[in-house]
Design an enzyme around this catalytic site. Structure first.
Site, PDB file in Angstrom:
ATOM      1  N   GLY A  46       0.864  -1.180   0.000  1.00 46.31           N
ATOM      2  CA  GLY A  46       0.000   0.000   0.000  1.00 46.31           C
ATOM      3  C   GLY A  46       0.896   1.224   0.000  1.00 46.31           C
ATOM      4  O   GLY A  46       1.846   1.313   0.795  1.00 46.31           O
ATOM      5  N   ALA A  47       0.610   2.159  -0.905  1.00 48.92           N
ATOM      6  CA  ALA A  47       1.539   3.266  -1.136  1.00 48.92           C
ATOM      7  C   ALA A  47       1.918   4.050   0.132  1.00 48.92           C
ATOM      8  O   ALA A  47       3.115   4.223   0.417  1.00 48.92           O
ATOM      9  CB  ALA A  47       0.971   4.186  -2.215  1.00 48.92           C
ATOM     10  N   ARG A  87      10.239  -1.532  -5.006  1.00 51.47           N
ATOM     11  CA  ARG A  87       8.980  -1.475  -5.769  1.00 51.47           C
ATOM     12  C   ARG A  87       8.931  -0.114  -6.467  1.00 51.47           C
ATOM     13  O   ARG A  87       8.881   0.921  -5.800  1.00 51.47           O
ATOM     14  CB  ARG A  87       7.762  -1.686  -4.847  1.00 51.47           C
ATOM     15  CG  ARG A  87       7.764  -3.067  -4.177  1.00 51.47           C
ATOM     16  CD  ARG A  87       6.410  -3.415  -3.618  1.00 51.47           C
ATOM     17  NE  ARG A  87       5.444  -3.681  -4.665  1.00 51.47           N
ATOM     18  CZ  ARG A  87       4.115  -3.717  -4.458  1.00 51.47           C
ATOM     19  NH1 ARG A  87       3.629  -3.497  -3.249  1.00 51.47           N
ATOM     20  NH2 ARG A  87       3.296  -3.974  -5.456  1.00 51.47           N
ATOM     21  N   GLN A 191      -5.577  -8.760  -2.557  1.00 51.50           N
ATOM     22  CA  GLN A 191      -5.654  -7.752  -1.491  1.00 51.50           C
ATOM     23  C   GLN A 191      -7.111  -7.416  -1.156  1.00 51.50           C
ATOM     24  O   GLN A 191      -7.432  -7.080  -0.017  1.00 51.50           O
ATOM     25  CB  GLN A 191      -4.919  -6.467  -1.915  1.00 51.50           C
ATOM     26  CG  GLN A 191      -3.406  -6.599  -2.003  1.00 51.50           C
ATOM     27  CD  GLN A 191      -2.946  -6.988  -3.395  1.00 51.50           C
ATOM     28  OE1 GLN A 191      -3.645  -7.676  -4.140  1.00 51.50           O
ATOM     29  NE2 GLN A 191      -1.751  -6.563  -3.757  1.00 51.50           N
ATOM     30  N   ASP A 232      -1.231   4.825  -6.468  1.00 46.25           N
ATOM     31  CA  ASP A 232       0.181   4.571  -6.173  1.00 46.25           C
ATOM     32  C   ASP A 232       1.095   5.669  -6.707  1.00 46.25           C
ATOM     33  O   ASP A 232       2.180   5.891  -6.181  1.00 46.25           O
ATOM     34  CB  ASP A 232       0.597   3.215  -6.742  1.00 46.25           C
ATOM     35  CG  ASP A 232      -0.050   2.101  -5.938  1.00 46.25           C
ATOM     36  OD1 ASP A 232      -1.190   1.732  -6.239  1.00 46.25           O
ATOM     37  OD2 ASP A 232       0.579   1.649  -4.957  1.00 46.25           O
ATOM     38  N   ASN A 242      -2.743   2.846 -10.333  1.00 48.48           N
ATOM     39  CA  ASN A 242      -3.277   2.133  -9.165  1.00 48.48           C
ATOM     40  C   ASN A 242      -3.302   0.641  -9.519  1.00 48.48           C
ATOM     41  O   ASN A 242      -2.941   0.236 -10.637  1.00 48.48           O
ATOM     42  CB  ASN A 242      -4.663   2.659  -8.795  1.00 48.48           C
ATOM     43  CG  ASN A 242      -5.142   2.114  -7.450  1.00 48.48           C
ATOM     44  OD1 ASN A 242      -4.406   2.159  -6.459  1.00 48.48           O
ATOM     45  ND2 ASN A 242      -6.341   1.576  -7.396  1.00 48.48           N
ATOM     46  N   LYS A 243      -3.743  -0.161  -8.597  1.00 44.75           N
ATOM     47  CA  LYS A 243      -3.739  -1.618  -8.755  1.00 44.75           C
ATOM     48  C   LYS A 243      -4.353  -2.049 -10.086  1.00 44.75           C
ATOM     49  O   LYS A 243      -5.364  -1.504 -10.516  1.00 44.75           O
ATOM     50  CB  LYS A 243      -4.491  -2.227  -7.573  1.00 44.75           C
ATOM     51  CG  LYS A 243      -4.603  -3.738  -7.576  1.00 44.75           C
ATOM     52  CD  LYS A 243      -3.249  -4.429  -7.694  1.00 44.75           C
ATOM     53  CE  LYS A 243      -2.270  -4.061  -6.590  1.00 44.75           C
ATOM     54  NZ  LYS A 243      -0.885  -4.555  -6.880  1.00 44.75           N
TER      55      LYS A 243
END
Ligand code: MRU
Length: 333
Positions: A46-47, A87, A191, A232, A242-243
């Site tokens: 998670g950012a 990451r 998630q 993110d 984002n995801k």
């Protein structure tokens, strides 16, 4: 432990997110390699949580490289580079590392103080952004109470505390304005199904889990009043990384005239990147797609495309809510 991350006597304490929803356990990280491994395996994820972990990692390194009043700054910088590179997509990680590094000349204790301040700040900014996002959602959505669709995990687990998008959803519930949350499972690391459902159950909020590909169908069927997600990295033009799976939700929301709202701290903005096409999207191991719980679900040797994130163009984003402002991308439809 209320917070996802903490510092205890020379160690980083983190909730092990790989163990949820079945076990709520913390890990104690005492070396930089352990921090890098925890970030890489999504023990910490998670950012905003990555930003805080990055800063704590630098604090840990500074402590380990201090002896007899001398600090080996070159060694800390090398560790910092390794942590930040673990990451690449969530800009918060590099941001947290850089912010802690900026205190290096004042010594290891100053780096730790800065990292701890960042933990407090994260909780504070999420609380403010969640409140502002709830205000905005109630302004742009007519139906009461709201039926919200969210993706991935953006709750207290993805931050130090409170959460971003899920923080806003919990705030809606606190105001008596939440009917239901539809949660995408978030293949391949789940998630949504492992973490978001766990947080929603913990908060006692009505929710249903669905496969990711059901999201656009639910939006098209009129089952959703708004889509609310985290981010993110947000480029200067408001393109949002984002995801993986977020983009298809934004397309469906745009088509159906449903607000698509991003909740993220200012630290997720990357004003140095002009547009989303410049964002480096992390590609992860093929095993995450070809296997489920260690069991193969594809023929051996199957080639895989496994991007961890996608980029939603700004014209599909109704609004980005941060702790400081409401950004309405100029070209939003
Ligand atoms: O790969 P992850 O689990 O770190 O990805 C997390 C997300 O994509 C979240 O939506 C994002 O970080 C926002 S968290 C508040």
């Amino acid at each position: 432990m209320e917070r996802t991350l903490a510092w205890d006597d020379g160690a980083i304490i983190a909730v092990d997110q790989t163990m949820l929803p079945f076990h709520y356990r913390t890990v104690r990280l005492i070396t930089v390699n352990e921090v890098v491994d925890a970030i890489g395996r999504l023990v910490i994820r998670g950012a905003p949580a990555l930003g805080a972990a990055g800063a704590l990692g630098v604090a840990l390194s500074a402590r380990l490289h201090s002896a007899n009043g001398a600090l080996d700054r070159a060694a800390v910088r090398a560790d910092a580079e390794q942590i930040a590179g673990t990451r690449p997509t969530a800009v918060n990680l590099a941001w947290g590392v850089e912010r802690a590094l900026a205190c290096l000349s004042a010594g290891a204790e100053a780096v730790l103080v800065e990292a701890m301040n960042m933990l407090d700040e994260d909780e504070q900014v999420n609380r403010v952004a969640a409140g502002r996002a709830a205000d905005y959602l109630l302004e742009v959505c007519d139906r009461r109470p709201l039926r919200v669709l969210t993706h991935c995990n953006t709750g207290r687990l993805a931050t130090v505390a409170v959460g971003t998008a899920l923080g806003a959803i919990k705030e809606l519930a606190a105001r008596g304005q939440l009917e239901e949350v539809l949660v995408g499972e978030t293949r391949p690391l789940l998630q949504g199904s492992r973490l978001t459902t766990w947080e929603l159950a913990e908060a006692g909020l009505q929710h249903r889990l669905m496969v990711d590909s059901a999201g656009p169908a639910a939006i098209a069927a009129g089952m959703v009043d708004c889509v609310v997600v985290g981010a993110d990295r947000i480029a200067a033009n408001s393109d949002v990384a984002n995801k993986i799976g977020t983009y298809s939700l934004a397309l469906a929301a745009s088509r159906a005239g449903v607000p698509f709202v991003v909740v993220a701290p200012e630290s997720t903005q990357d004003l140095l990147l002009a547009r989303g096409a410049d964002i480096v999207v992390e590609e992860r191991s093929p095993q995450e797609v070809t296997h489920l719980s260690g069991q193969p679900v594809a023929p051996a040797g199957t080639a895989v495309f496994n991007p961890a994130f996608d980029v939603t163009p700004a014209d599909l984003v109704t609004a980005i809510v941060t702790e400081r402002r409401l950004i309405i991308p100029a070209t939003a439809g």
